[in-house]
Structures are given as structure tokens and as C-alpha cells.
Write a protein that holds these residues in place. Structure first.
Motif, PDB file in Angstrom:
ATOM      1  N   PHE A  37     126.932  53.744 122.989  1.00 40.46           N
ATOM      2  CA  PHE A  37     125.723  53.119 122.474  1.00 40.46           C
ATOM      3  C   PHE A  37     125.695  51.665 122.928  1.00 40.46           C
ATOM      4  N   HIS A  38     124.539  51.215 123.405  1.00 37.86           N
ATOM      5  CA  HIS A  38     124.355  49.832 123.823  1.00 37.86           C
ATOM      6  C   HIS A  38     123.221  49.243 122.987  1.00 37.86           C
ATOM      7  N   PHE A  39     123.541  48.253 122.169  1.00 34.14           N
ATOM      8  CA  PHE A  39     122.557  47.660 121.268  1.00 34.14           C
ATOM      9  C   PHE A  39     122.086  46.311 121.800  1.00 34.14           C
ATOM     10  N   PHE A  40     120.763  46.160 121.937  1.00 32.60           N
ATOM     11  CA  PHE A  40     120.165  44.932 122.442  1.00 32.60           C
ATOM     12  C   PHE A  40     119.688  44.031 121.297  1.00 32.60           C
ATOM     13  N   ASP A  41     119.436  44.616 120.129  1.00 28.97           N
ATOM     14  CA  ASP A  41     119.116  43.876 118.900  1.00 28.97           C
ATOM     15  C   ASP A  41     117.934  42.909 119.036  1.00 28.97           C
ATOM     16  N   GLN A  42     116.900  43.317 119.742  1.00 24.87           N
ATOM     17  CA  GLN A  42     115.671  42.524 119.818  1.00 24.87           C
ATOM     18  C   GLN A  42     114.824  42.794 118.565  1.00 24.87           C
ATOM     19  N   ILE A  43     113.974  41.863 118.214  1.00 24.51           N
ATOM     20  CA  ILE A  43     113.246  41.948 116.956  1.00 24.51           C
ATOM     21  C   ILE A  43     112.300  43.156 116.932  1.00 24.51           C
ATOM     22  N   ASP A  44     112.407  43.942 115.887  1.00 23.65           N
ATOM     23  CA  ASP A  44     111.467  45.042 115.625  1.00 23.65           C
ATOM     24  C   ASP A  44     110.396  44.467 114.716  1.00 23.65           C
ATOM     25  N   ASP A  45     109.414  43.770 115.315  1.00 25.20           N
ATOM     26  CA  ASP A  45     108.550  42.915 114.514  1.00 25.20           C
ATOM     27  C   ASP A  45     107.482  43.658 113.729  1.00 25.20           C
ATOM     28  N   LEU A  90     107.050  41.729 127.435  1.00 22.50           N
ATOM     29  CA  LEU A  90     107.370  41.668 128.862  1.00 22.50           C
ATOM     30  C   LEU A  90     107.277  40.246 129.405  1.00 22.50           C
ATOM     31  N   ALA A  91     106.579  39.369 128.683  1.00 21.82           N
ATOM     32  CA  ALA A  91     106.502  37.962 129.074  1.00 21.82           C
ATOM     33  C   ALA A  91     107.648  37.145 128.487  1.00 21.82           C
ATOM     34  N   GLY A  92     108.478  37.777 127.664  1.00 18.00           N
ATOM     35  CA  GLY A  92     109.595  37.071 127.060  1.00 18.00           C
ATOM     36  C   GLY A  92     109.229  36.239 125.858  1.00 18.00           C
ATOM     37  N   GLU A  93     108.033  36.479 125.300  1.00 20.72           N
ATOM     38  CA  GLU A  93     107.597  35.694 124.140  1.00 20.72           C
ATOM     39  C   GLU A  93     108.197  36.211 122.834  1.00 20.72           C
ATOM     40  N   ARG A  94     108.419  37.510 122.761  1.00 15.23           N
ATOM     41  CA  ARG A  94     108.949  38.110 121.530  1.00 15.23           C
ATOM     42  C   ARG A  94     110.388  38.596 121.692  1.00 15.23           C
ATOM     43  N   TRP A  95     110.742  38.994 122.889  1.00 17.77           N
ATOM     44  CA  TRP A  95     112.108  39.451 123.173  1.00 17.77           C
ATOM     45  C   TRP A  95     112.731  38.565 124.237  1.00 17.77           C
ATOM     46  N   ASP A  96     114.059  38.517 124.251  1.00 18.40           N
ATOM     47  CA  ASP A  96     114.784  37.792 125.289  1.00 18.40           C
ATOM     48  C   ASP A  96     114.818  38.686 126.526  1.00 18.40           C
ATOM     49  N   LEU A  97     113.794  38.546 127.348  1.00 14.56           N
ATOM     50  CA  LEU A  97     113.611  39.443 128.480  1.00 14.56           C
ATOM     51  C   LEU A  97     114.753  39.328 129.487  1.00 14.56           C
ATOM     52  N   ALA A  98     115.182  38.109 129.772  1.00 11.52           N
ATOM     53  CA  ALA A  98     116.256  37.919 130.751  1.00 11.52           C
ATOM     54  C   ALA A  98     117.540  38.612 130.291  1.00 11.52           C
ATOM     55  N   PHE A  99     117.843  38.502 129.006  1.00 11.88           N
ATOM     56  CA  PHE A  99     119.026  39.169 128.463  1.00 11.88           C
ATOM     57  C   PHE A  99     118.898  40.683 128.598  1.00 11.88           C
ATOM     58  N   CYS A 100     117.735  41.207 128.239  1.00 12.55           N
ATOM     59  CA  CYS A 100     117.521  42.663 128.316  1.00 12.55           C
ATOM     60  C   CYS A 100     117.665  43.159 129.754  1.00 12.55           C
ATOM     61  N   LYS A 143     106.336  51.293 124.823  1.00  6.84           N
ATOM     62  CA  LYS A 143     105.874  51.007 126.182  1.00  6.84           C
ATOM     63  C   LYS A 143     106.813  50.028 126.877  1.00  6.84           C
ATOM     64  N   THR A 144     107.176  48.971 126.154  1.00 11.41           N
ATOM     65  CA  THR A 144     108.001  47.935 126.760  1.00 11.41           C
ATOM     66  C   THR A 144     109.379  48.466 127.136  1.00 11.41           C
ATOM     67  N   ALA A 145     109.990  49.226 126.254  1.00  8.63           N
ATOM     68  CA  ALA A 145     111.312  49.793 126.555  1.00  8.63           C
ATOM     69  C   ALA A 145     111.259  50.670 127.793  1.00  8.63           C
ATOM     70  N   SER A 146     110.209  51.480 127.919  1.00  9.85           N
ATOM     71  CA  SER A 146     110.081  52.365 129.077  1.00  9.85           C
ATOM     72  C   SER A 146     109.845  51.564 130.355  1.00  9.85           C
ATOM     73  N   ILE A 147     109.010  50.535 130.277  1.00 14.02           N
ATOM     74  CA  ILE A 147     108.751  49.697 131.452  1.00 14.02           C
ATOM     75  C   ILE A 147     110.017  48.945 131.859  1.00 14.02           C
ATOM     76  N   LEU A 148     110.790  48.476 130.885  1.00 14.57           N
ATOM     77  CA  LEU A 148     112.071  47.832 131.195  1.00 14.57           C
ATOM     78  C   LEU A 148     112.995  48.787 131.946  1.00 14.57           C
ATOM     79  N   ALA A 149     113.024  50.043 131.510  1.00 13.03           N
ATOM     80  CA  ALA A 149     113.868  51.035 132.179  1.00 13.03           C
ATOM     81  C   ALA A 149     113.394  51.286 133.605  1.00 13.03           C
ATOM     82  N   LEU A 150     112.095  51.444 133.783  1.00 11.06           N
ATOM     83  CA  LEU A 150     111.537  51.690 135.115  1.00 11.06           C
ATOM     84  C   LEU A 150     111.804  50.513 136.053  1.00 11.06           C
ATOM     85  N   ARG A 151     111.603  49.320 135.570  1.00 11.58           N
ATOM     86  CA  ARG A 151     111.816  48.141 136.410  1.00 11.58           C
ATOM     87  C   ARG A 151     113.294  47.948 136.742  1.00 11.58           C
TER      88      ARG A 151
END
Length: 292
Positions: free
Chosen positions: A106-114, A124-134, A164-172
Motif C-alpha cells: 500500500f502506498h499512501f499519498f495522504d492528500q486532502i479529501d476535501d 491538477l494545478a497543485g492548488e489543493r494537492w501537492d502535485l509535485a509530490f504525487c 478524475k484527478t487520480a486517474s489522470i495522474l496515473a495516465l500522465r
């Protein structure tokens, strides 16, 4: 010495040949994996493959536990209580779910579930999640894991922005990989046999385009077998759903429903791995208790 080397080579070659598929699941919330738990179960238990899971959010926004409030002895429909207790509770529930499915890591990223929303742009713009870390963490997981497949949720317009964001992160992340040995990315969701759902692409996100050449792959978890056909893999999905007690509302509504675990083949995979993916699903249906 020569005989020993030959035996060792044959043993290693047999191990390599007999290894089952390696899969990484990338999802936003604990319980998102309930879209395709039987496929994972069959990979790990019957095809002798492995599955890891990358969870993007901390799960703190799932205030859906009216019945679970009695079970856990706290008001899990209250946001303040949920923010404090849900991250740990939902991790424990995911471990339970993972035990059923056979998840290895299991890999936990612990981004806010707002909160529930539809627009993935702030994430995806990094405003709500730490995109670079992810992105760094996903890149490292993919590099180290050497996966054959990546499973995510279909990022359709009506879905939660986190999905949507999680899937796009995976695709990218797969697009960023170097070389030819990239995993096949599949978008999954559970549907009834008479479904009319279609998906071609999430507007403004070209990486989500679905191949027009590949079929929609599926596993029928409702197929009956055994004495009087009283058995089916639906029970495995129910075992997984039952682990997510904090989400008692959603899980109650989905229990023993959704006969098909369906998977769309993204266009970024190219055409060369379509036959491989067809064979994979044929092997899945023929393994364990065949569903054909």
C-alpha cells in the motif's frame, strides 16, 4: 559446476515464465477499489500475480457512516469527528479490503479529501494537492514496480473530481515513463449486464481518450458455478465492500450489485498491447472457477 549452473538457469527461467501479472491500482479514496475487486482477487489468488495499491487522498471527507457511527461509537456523519478519525479508520478498512483481494503493498499519498466536487483543475494545478509530490511518488512506484497493468477509475464527467484527478495522474505518470516497457492503463468500473454507459474521453484531457480499436474488457462476477450454481464471485465483492464500514451508506446501496467489472483501454497504450490484454482477460475467465 556446469550442471549446477544449468539447473539454476532453468529454475530462474521457470520462475520468470510462471510469474503472474503485476498490477498497480491508483485510486482516490479507500473503497474505490470496490469497482473491480474480483479482478484483483483472481489475479493474486488464481493467476498467481501481484497487486499494489496507491491511494491519493487521506479519506477524511467520507461522512457516510450513519450505521457505522453505532459500530465505532462516534458520530461519523459529523465533519469535525470525521476529519479527526476517518483517515486512520479508513486505512484500517482498506487493509481489511486488501487482505481479501491479496494486495501486497500500500502506498499512501495522504492528500486532502476535501469535499465532493466535479472540477479536477484545482488538484491538477497543485492548488489543493501537492502535485509535485504525487508525481514524484507515482513515478518512483512505477519505476520500482515494473507493472504489467495499471488500474484506475474511468474519469467520466459525472465522477468526483478526486476520481478524475487520480486517474489522470496515473495516465500522465505512465506517459512520462521511458522506454517501451510501459504498463497498460485500464479504466474500470462495475456495471450491470444491461448497461448503456459509454465513455470516450473526458473533455479537455486528451490523455483520457479511449481506444476505438480495443473492445471493452470485462469480467462477469455473477456467473454461477458449483452445486446448483449457487456460487459466484459476487461474494468476493461483498466481502470487500463489507470491510468499508465507515461508508455504510454507499456500501449498503452497492452490496451484491454490479455483475460486470468492466475495463476501458486508453488510447495512450497504443494498439500493440490489445491482444495481450485480450489474452489476460481470457486467462482471468478461465482461471479458478471458469466463468465461460
Amino acid at each position: 559446476m556446469k550442471k549446477t549452473f544449468s539447473f539454476l538457469f532453468i529454475f530462474i527461467a521457470f520462475q520468470t515464465f510462471s510469474q503472474g501479472p503485476k498490477v498497480l491500482i491508483v485510486t482516490a479514496h479507500p473503497d474505490d477499489e470496490t469497482m473491480f475487486p474480483v479482478t484483483i482477487f483472481k489475479i493474486t489468488h488464481e493467476l498467481k500475480g501481484t497487486a499494489d495499491l496507491a491511494l491519493i487522498t487521506d479519506g477524511s471527507g467520507g461522512y457516510n457512516g450513519l450505521v457505522a457511527s453505532s459500530y465505532y461509537g462516534m458520530n461519523l456523519t459529523d465533519s469535525t469527528t470525521g476529519r479527526i478519525h476517518l483517515p486512520l479508520l479508513r486505512k484500517k478498512e482498506l487493509f481489511c479490503s486488501g487482505e481479501v483481494m491479496g494486495i501486497k503493498n500500500f502506498h499512501f499519498f495522504d492528500q486532502i479529501d476535501d469535499y465532493y466536487q466535479f472540477d479536477p483543475k484545482p488538484f491538477l494545478a497543485g492548488e489543493r494537492w501537492d502535485l509535485a509530490f504525487c508525481e514524484r511518488k507515482l513515478d518512483k512506484i512505477l519505476q520500482n514496480g515494473q507493472y504489467d497493468y495499471v488500474f484506475c477509475l474511468i474519469p467520466s464527467a459525472e465522477q468526483h473530481a478526486h476520481h478524475k484527478t487520480a486517474s489522470i495522474l496515473a495516465l500522465r505518470a505512465v506517459q512520462r515513463m521511458k522506454g517501451d516497457k510501459k504498463p497498460v492503463v485500464l479504466g474500470g468500473r462495475s456495471l450491470n449486464k444491461n448497461y448503456t454507459y459509454t465513455f470516450s474521453q473526458l473533455e479537455n484531457y486528451p490523455e483520457t481518450k479511449i481506444s476505438t480499436t480495443a473492445p471493452v474488457f470485462y469480467f462477469d462476477r455473477s456467473f454461477g458455478f458449483g452445486e446448483n450454481k449457487h456460487h459466484s464471485y459476487m461474494i468476493v465483492a461483498d466481502w470487500v465492500k463489507a470491510c468499508h464500514k465507515t461508508q455504510s451508506g454507499d456500501m449498503d446501496a452497492s452490496m451484491h450489485k454490479g455483475e460486470l467489472e468492466t475495463f476501458w483501454y486508453f488510447d495512450i497504450n497504443g494498439n500493440t498491447k490489445i491482444e495481450q490484454t485480450k489474452t489476460f482477460f481470457e486467462n482471468l475467465r478461465n482461471s479458478g472457477f471458469p466463468t465461460k
